[in-house]
Design a protein around this motif. Structure first.
Motif, PDB file in Angstrom:
ATOM      1  N   GLU A 125       0.836  -1.199   0.000  1.00  0.00           N
ATOM      2  CA  GLU A 125       0.000   0.000   0.000  1.00  0.00           C
ATOM      3  C   GLU A 125       0.868   1.245   0.000  1.00  0.00           C
ATOM      4  OE1 GLU A 125      -1.147   0.423   4.672  1.00  0.00           O
ATOM      5  OE2 GLU A 125      -2.220  -1.106   3.527  1.00  0.00           O
ATOM      6  N   LYS A 127       0.225   4.056   1.925  1.00  0.00           N
ATOM      7  CA  LYS A 127       0.261   4.682   3.237  1.00  0.00           C
ATOM      8  C   LYS A 127       1.613   4.444   3.902  1.00  0.00           C
ATOM      9  CE  LYS A 127      -2.073   4.991   7.639  1.00  0.00           C
ATOM     10  NZ  LYS A 127      -3.161   4.498   8.481  1.00  0.00           N
ATOM     11  N   PHE A 150      -3.337  10.074   1.079  1.00  0.00           N
ATOM     12  CA  PHE A 150      -2.978   8.657   1.145  1.00  0.00           C
ATOM     13  C   PHE A 150      -2.095   8.361   2.350  1.00  0.00           C
ATOM     14  CE2 PHE A 150      -4.581   8.353  -3.100  1.00  0.00           C
ATOM     15  CZ  PHE A 150      -4.753   7.023  -3.356  1.00  0.00           C
TER      16      PHE A 150
END
Length: 156
Positions: A125, A127, A150
């Motif tokens: 991801e 993040k 994000f």
């Protein structure tokens, strides 16, 4: 006065409709040359144009020589390296016009990449990841804004 929109990759209909409304409200004529495939089509279309609106289309010496009435070229987008500046025609651009769209595309591609192009494997991801932005103009600022959403760490 005749304004020509000459684009091998057409604008969205809503954009053309908006341009048409403004041009015709000013008492000018609007002509469209969309999805042209040969330079000869462009050379013919510019013959009586006073103004031309383009995207990434090439406005070189041959086009400018054919456009005897041309006073201005407007490039919808940033930069104007696709226009020959040596002919005394005013050239303008619209920096920032599509910067959010470019930033969103960049993020769409980032999501695809970290998700392994959605090939069925787990991926990762965005993040918590670090994002380096080379240049911090209109696109860079929009990329940074989206990256913050994000949860990314941003370096510009």
């Amino acid at each position: 006065m005749k304004v020509l929109i000459a684009t091998d990759k057409p604008f969205a209909k809503v954009a053309v409709d908006g341009i048409r409304k403004e041009i015709e409200a000013a008492g000018y004529e609007l002509a469209l040359l969309e999805k042209y495939t040969e330079k000869a089509q462009l050379l013919d279309a510019v013959k009586d144009a006073n103004a031309i609106i383009i995207r990434s289309d090439i406005i070189d010496a041959a086009v400018l020589d054919a456009a005897k009435e041309l006073k201005i070229v407007v490039r919808a987008g940033a930069g104007y390296d696709n226009v020959d500046l040596a002919h005394g025609v005013c050239v303008m651009n619209t920096p920032g016009q599509n910067s959010n769209a470019v930033a969103e595309l960049a993020f769409g591609m980032m999501v695809m990449a970290v998700r392994n192009m959605y090939n069925g494997t787990s991926g990762t991801e965005l993040k918590g990841k670090k994002l380096g932005i080379h240049a911090y103009g209109n696109v860079g600022r929009n990329v940074a804004r989206i990256a913050k959403g994000f949860g990314m760490e941003i370096f510009a």
